[in-house]
Scaffold this motif. Sequence first.
Motif, mmCIF file in Angstrom:
data_model
loop_
_atom_site.group_PDB
_atom_site.id
_atom_site.type_symbol
_atom_site.label_atom_id
_atom_site.label_comp_id
_atom_site.label_asym_id
_atom_site.label_seq_id
_atom_site.Cartn_x
_atom_site.Cartn_y
_atom_site.Cartn_z
ATOM 1 N N TYR A 44 0.831 -1.207 0.000
ATOM 2 C CA TYR A 44 0.000 0.000 0.000
ATOM 3 C C TYR A 44 0.865 1.255 0.000
ATOM 4 N N GLU A 45 1.952 1.229 0.751
ATOM 5 C CA GLU A 45 2.879 2.365 0.742
ATOM 6 C C GLU A 45 3.528 2.516 -0.630
ATOM 7 N N ASP A 46 3.871 1.407 -1.259
ATOM 8 C CA ASP A 46 4.439 1.463 -2.611
ATOM 9 C C ASP A 46 3.454 2.084 -3.587
ATOM 10 N N TYR A 47 2.182 1.725 -3.444
ATOM 11 C CA TYR A 47 1.148 2.299 -4.315
ATOM 12 C C TYR A 47 1.079 3.812 -4.144
ATOM 13 N N LYS A 48 1.050 4.253 -2.896
ATOM 14 C CA LYS A 48 0.915 5.687 -2.634
ATOM 15 C C LYS A 48 2.132 6.470 -3.109
ATOM 16 N N SER A 49 3.297 5.833 -3.119
ATOM 17 C CA SER A 49 4.517 6.518 -3.548
ATOM 18 C C SER A 49 4.766 6.404 -5.040
ATOM 19 N N GLY A 50 3.959 5.565 -5.726
ATOM 20 C CA GLY A 50 4.074 5.452 -7.177
ATOM 21 C C GLY A 50 5.076 4.426 -7.658
ATOM 22 N N ILE A 189 -6.602 12.066 -20.791
ATOM 23 C CA ILE A 189 -7.229 11.821 -22.095
ATOM 24 C C ILE A 189 -8.742 12.059 -22.107
ATOM 25 N N VAL A 190 -9.353 12.302 -20.941
ATOM 26 C CA VAL A 190 -10.789 12.580 -20.932
ATOM 27 C C VAL A 190 -11.024 14.074 -21.113
ATOM 28 N N ASP A 191 -12.249 14.428 -21.469
ATOM 29 C CA ASP A 191 -12.588 15.837 -21.654
ATOM 30 C C ASP A 191 -12.720 16.578 -20.332
ATOM 31 N N HIS A 192 -13.158 15.856 -19.299
ATOM 32 C CA HIS A 192 -13.392 16.499 -18.000
ATOM 33 C C HIS A 192 -12.695 15.716 -16.888
ATOM 34 N N PRO A 193 -11.389 15.971 -16.664
ATOM 35 C CA PRO A 193 -10.702 15.337 -15.526
ATOM 36 C C PRO A 193 -11.068 16.059 -14.235
ATOM 37 N N ILE A 194 -11.491 15.310 -13.241
ATOM 38 C CA ILE A 194 -11.926 15.910 -11.975
ATOM 39 C C ILE A 194 -11.260 15.169 -10.821
ATOM 40 N N VAL A 195 -10.578 15.914 -9.989
ATOM 41 C CA VAL A 195 -9.867 15.340 -8.844
ATOM 42 C C VAL A 195 -10.821 15.262 -7.660
ATOM 43 N N VAL A 196 -10.847 14.112 -7.012
ATOM 44 C CA VAL A 196 -11.734 13.890 -5.861
ATOM 45 C C VAL A 196 -10.882 13.548 -4.646
ATOM 46 N N ASP A 197 -10.877 14.435 -3.660
ATOM 47 C CA ASP A 197 -10.091 14.182 -2.440
ATOM 48 C C ASP A 197 -8.686 13.716 -2.800
ATOM 49 N N GLY A 198 -8.034 14.483 -3.666
ATOM 50 C CA GLY A 198 -6.783 14.072 -4.274
ATOM 51 C C GLY A 198 -5.606 13.974 -3.326
ATOM 52 N N ASP A 199 -4.663 13.099 -3.688
ATOM 53 C CA ASP A 199 -3.404 13.048 -2.947
ATOM 54 C C ASP A 199 -2.587 14.308 -3.274
ATOM 55 N N ASP A 200 -1.542 14.546 -2.515
ATOM 56 C CA ASP A 200 -0.796 15.805 -2.642
ATOM 57 C C ASP A 200 -0.207 15.983 -4.045
ATOM 58 N N LYS A 201 0.326 14.911 -4.616
ATOM 59 C CA LYS A 201 0.916 15.013 -5.953
ATOM 60 C C LYS A 201 -0.136 15.379 -6.988
ATOM 61 N N LEU A 202 -1.290 14.738 -6.912
ATOM 62 C CA LEU A 202 -2.337 15.014 -7.894
ATOM 63 C C LEU A 202 -2.912 16.419 -7.697
ATOM 64 N N LEU A 203 -3.056 16.860 -6.478
ATOM 65 C CA LEU A 203 -3.573 18.213 -6.229
ATOM 66 C C LEU A 203 -2.647 19.269 -6.820
ATOM 67 N N ALA A 204 -1.346 19.049 -6.708
ATOM 68 C CA ALA A 204 -0.390 19.999 -7.279
ATOM 69 C C ALA A 204 -0.501 20.039 -8.805
ATOM 70 N N ILE A 205 -0.637 18.869 -9.416
ATOM 71 C CA ILE A 205 -0.778 18.799 -10.871
ATOM 72 C C ILE A 205 -2.094 19.428 -11.304
ATOM 73 N N ALA A 206 -3.155 19.155 -10.560
ATOM 74 C CA ALA A 206 -4.461 19.725 -10.884
ATOM 75 C C ALA A 206 -4.430 21.248 -10.843
ATOM 76 N N LYS A 207 -3.694 21.783 -9.881
ATOM 77 C CA LYS A 207 -3.579 23.235 -9.779
ATOM 78 C C LYS A 207 -2.878 23.808 -11.007
#
Length: 217
Positions: A44-50, A189-207
């Motif tokens: 699970y830690e490996d998953y979260k770290s990518g 690749i989707v028209d509407h990417p939406i972040v839901v309760d995102g992890d820190d890495k994804l929130l930064a990219i979304a911003k």
Amino acid sequence: MALAIFDLDNTLIGNDSDYLWGEFLVQMGYVNADEFAAQNAQFYEDYKSGCLDIMAYQRFALKPLSEQSMETLNKWHAQFMEKFIEPIILPKAQALVDEHKAKGDRVIIITATNTFITRRIGLRYGIAELLGTNGEIVNNRYTGEVAGIPTFQEGKVTRLNEWLAKENETLEGSYFYSDSFNDLPLLEIVDHPIVVDGDDKLLAIAKEKNWPSISFR
């Protein structure tokens, strides 16, 4: 009508079903507690770290399934749903699923977690269509091996493209809801990417990309 795609773990539900299934097996005494719990936590830690080795993890997750009959596994899963999944069902997630359905959108879950664990969780939300990692089944028993491509990272895109071709669907107007940076290949690749309760890495990219961010919690 558009395609509304949802990730499952930490998106539609308030935790990770794969990790929780491992916790369930440990708590119920169905696996060796010390050894299994430590491995489950590390994966699970490996998953979260990518850095998750998806094939190694899937073989780990599928091994307990290979040791039991389908009848026993289905009894276990009913217990799992009651004890671990019902408490983390998110009403806001259900409301959005229902909203997409009311608009005539086609709703599907794409999750890296195996379909034995996830299909009934999808049905709990009224979502019959689900793409997940498939465990190989021979003579109505899991073998412990993976069948086909795991729905993880780029694998989600590959499996979705196969499904789109089979169903004669397109990504025009499509939505994808996810919490994890592991899902970037599909979000992009989707028209509407939406972040839901995102992890820190994804929130930064979304911003950076000006993607909307919402919460079901």
